[in-house]
Write a protein that holds these residues in place. Structure first.
Motif, PDB file in Angstrom:
ATOM      1  N   THR A   1       0.855  -1.196   0.000  1.00  0.00           N
ATOM      2  CA  THR A   1       0.000   0.000   0.000  1.00  0.00           C
ATOM      3  C   THR A   1       0.887   1.240   0.000  1.00  0.00           C
ATOM      4  O   THR A   1       2.076   1.164   0.271  1.00  0.00           O
ATOM      5  CB  THR A   1      -0.921   0.046   1.232  1.00  0.00           C
ATOM      6  OG1 THR A   1      -0.112   0.001   2.412  1.00  0.00           O
ATOM      7  CG2 THR A   1      -1.904  -1.117   1.254  1.00  0.00           C
ATOM      8  N   CYS A   2       0.291   2.348  -0.299  1.00  0.00           N
ATOM      9  CA  CYS A   2       1.018   3.611  -0.411  1.00  0.00           C
ATOM     10  C   CYS A   2       1.755   3.972   0.874  1.00  0.00           C
ATOM     11  O   CYS A   2       2.955   4.198   0.871  1.00  0.00           O
ATOM     12  CB  CYS A   2       0.026   4.716  -0.792  1.00  0.00           C
ATOM     13  SG  CYS A   2       0.688   6.375  -0.661  1.00  0.00           S
ATOM     14  N   GLY A   3       1.062   3.989   1.978  1.00  0.00           N
ATOM     15  CA  GLY A   3       1.713   4.199   3.270  1.00  0.00           C
ATOM     16  C   GLY A   3       2.092   5.638   3.591  1.00  0.00           C
ATOM     17  O   GLY A   3       2.585   5.927   4.681  1.00  0.00           O
TER      18      GLY A   3
ATOM     19  N   PRO B   1      -1.520   6.255   7.776  1.00  0.00           N
ATOM     20  CA  PRO B   1      -0.911   5.934   6.490  1.00  0.00           C
ATOM     21  C   PRO B   1      -1.961   5.644   5.425  1.00  0.00           C
ATOM     22  O   PRO B   1      -2.973   5.012   5.704  1.00  0.00           O
ATOM     23  CB  PRO B   1      -0.060   4.684   6.780  1.00  0.00           C
ATOM     24  CG  PRO B   1      -0.424   4.207   8.128  1.00  0.00           C
ATOM     25  CD  PRO B   1      -1.225   5.266   8.829  1.00  0.00           C
ATOM     26  N   CYS B   2      -1.723   6.122   4.233  1.00  0.00           N
ATOM     27  CA  CYS B   2      -2.623   5.918   3.105  1.00  0.00           C
ATOM     28  C   CYS B   2      -2.706   4.435   2.784  1.00  0.00           C
ATOM     29  O   CYS B   2      -1.693   3.755   2.720  1.00  0.00           O
ATOM     30  CB  CYS B   2      -2.082   6.708   1.908  1.00  0.00           C
ATOM     31  SG  CYS B   2      -2.915   6.358   0.361  1.00  0.00           S
ATOM     32  N   ARG B   3      -3.913   3.941   2.593  1.00  0.00           N
ATOM     33  CA  ARG B   3      -4.088   2.500   2.392  1.00  0.00           C
ATOM     34  C   ARG B   3      -4.386   2.146   0.948  1.00  0.00           C
ATOM     35  O   ARG B   3      -4.803   1.036   0.652  1.00  0.00           O
ATOM     36  CB  ARG B   3      -5.208   2.002   3.314  1.00  0.00           C
ATOM     37  CG  ARG B   3      -4.841   2.271   4.775  1.00  0.00           C
ATOM     38  CD  ARG B   3      -5.740   1.559   5.714  1.00  0.00           C
ATOM     39  NE  ARG B   3      -5.679   0.107   5.506  1.00  0.00           N
ATOM     40  CZ  ARG B   3      -6.308  -0.766   6.269  1.00  0.00           C
ATOM     41  NH1 ARG B   3      -7.041  -0.344   7.279  1.00  0.00           N
ATOM     42  NH2 ARG B   3      -6.226  -2.053   6.028  1.00  0.00           N
TER      43      ARG B   3
ATOM     44  N   ALA C   1       4.301   5.146  -4.373  1.00  0.00           N
ATOM     45  CA  ALA C   1       3.189   5.797  -3.677  1.00  0.00           C
ATOM     46  C   ALA C   1       1.999   5.832  -4.625  1.00  0.00           C
ATOM     47  O   ALA C   1       2.139   5.607  -5.822  1.00  0.00           O
ATOM     48  CB  ALA C   1       3.585   7.208  -3.250  1.00  0.00           C
ATOM     49  N   CYS C   2       0.826   6.089  -4.062  1.00  0.00           N
ATOM     50  CA  CYS C   2      -0.365   6.124  -4.910  1.00  0.00           C
ATOM     51  C   CYS C   2      -0.385   7.386  -5.764  1.00  0.00           C
ATOM     52  O   CYS C   2       0.421   8.292  -5.554  1.00  0.00           O
ATOM     53  CB  CYS C   2      -1.625   6.061  -4.044  1.00  0.00           C
ATOM     54  SG  CYS C   2      -1.937   7.609  -3.166  1.00  0.00           S
ATOM     55  N   GLY C   3      -1.288   7.455  -6.713  1.00  0.00           N
ATOM     56  CA  GLY C   3      -1.379   8.590  -7.623  1.00  0.00           C
ATOM     57  C   GLY C   3      -1.536   9.915  -6.900  1.00  0.00           C
ATOM     58  O   GLY C   3      -1.036  10.943  -7.341  1.00  0.00           O
ATOM     59  N   THR C   4      -2.202   9.884  -5.766  1.00  0.00           N
ATOM     60  CA  THR C   4      -2.434  11.112  -5.014  1.00  0.00           C
ATOM     61  C   THR C   4      -1.176  11.574  -4.289  1.00  0.00           C
ATOM     62  O   THR C   4      -0.874  12.759  -4.250  1.00  0.00           O
ATOM     63  CB  THR C   4      -3.548  10.895  -3.951  1.00  0.00           C
ATOM     64  OG1 THR C   4      -4.661  10.285  -4.582  1.00  0.00           O
ATOM     65  CG2 THR C   4      -3.950  12.209  -3.295  1.00  0.00           C
ATOM     66  N   HIS C   5      -0.469  10.624  -3.724  1.00  0.00           N
ATOM     67  CA  HIS C   5       0.655  10.980  -2.855  1.00  0.00           C
ATOM     68  C   HIS C   5       2.032  10.968  -3.525  1.00  0.00           C
ATOM     69  O   HIS C   5       3.001  11.435  -2.939  1.00  0.00           O
ATOM     70  CB  HIS C   5       0.681  10.062  -1.630  1.00  0.00           C
ATOM     71  CG  HIS C   5      -0.474  10.300  -0.726  1.00  0.00           C
ATOM     72  ND1 HIS C   5      -1.458   9.353  -0.495  1.00  0.00           N
ATOM     73  CD2 HIS C   5      -0.837  11.395  -0.003  1.00  0.00           C
ATOM     74  CE1 HIS C   5      -2.358   9.836   0.323  1.00  0.00           C
ATOM     75  NE2 HIS C   5      -2.018  11.087   0.648  1.00  0.00           N
ATOM     76  N   ALA C   6       2.080  10.370  -4.715  1.00  0.00           N
ATOM     77  CA  ALA C   6       3.386  10.280  -5.379  1.00  0.00           C
ATOM     78  C   ALA C   6       3.896  11.657  -5.763  1.00  0.00           C
ATOM     79  O   ALA C   6       3.161  12.462  -6.330  1.00  0.00           O
ATOM     80  CB  ALA C   6       3.298   9.385  -6.607  1.00  0.00           C
TER      81      ALA C   6
HETATM   82 ZN   LIG Z   1      -1.493   7.444  -1.080  1.00  0.00          ZN
END
Ligand SMILES: [Zn+2]
Length: 164
Positions: free
Chosen positions: A8-10, A18-20, A29-34
């Protein structure tokens, strides 16, 4: 489920947890957090997965190579120290020099220096190669670490005498 599927992104979310969001493959990381950096890293990772792996094993090999080179240098250094410590320059008042791979005693006039041309006693090899009589050699080192019996240099060689 494998670890890969559970990744998961974390990254911390606004709530602090943490982002799941699940991520796949090379993503960090996920699209939002990368961040741009994360995306560049993931792209490079995807592109260079096999290439990078090969390079990694190559650089592993070259680090082993440099370790070997370091050890070789160290051994040479220690050999040099041992040589200095055990090198004999005189035996019973005779000067000791090396001519090529062999050590000789010198009882003639004056001190020999590196580069001096000398007449070496005949031995079975020189007899086979050049016939009977002394051969000309060039002093290559002063002193010797050789501990065995040494032959005597016959004399200084004149410039006219050809090197064997
Ligand atoms: Zn994320």
């Amino acid at each position: 489920m494998s670890a890969q599927e559970q990744k998961t992104c974390g990254r911390p979310t606004r709530s602090g947890k943490p982002c799941r969001v699940r991520i796949y493959g090379s993503d960090v990381a996920c699209g939002t957090h990368a961040t741009d950096e994360d995306r560049a890293f993931a792209a490079a990772h995807r592109r260079g997965w096999s290439e990078g792996y090969e390079q990694g094993s190559k650089s592993g090999a070259s680090s082993a190579q440099s370790k070997i080179e370091w050890l070789e240098r160290r051994v040479k250094e220690l050999e040099q120290r041992l040589d200095d410590a055990t090198r004999v320059h005189e035996i019973a008042g005779d000067q000791v020099v090396e001519v090529g791979r062999y050590a000789y005693r010198w009882r003639g006039g004056g001190r020999l220096e590196v580069g001096d041309r000398v007449l070496l006693p005949e031995n079975y090899v020189s007899r086979m190669k050049n016939g009977p009589g002394p051969t000309v050699g060039v002093v290559s080192a002063l002193g010797s670490t050789y501990r065995g019996e040494l032959s005597f240099i016959v004399g200084r060689a004149s410039a006219a005498e050809a090197e064997a």
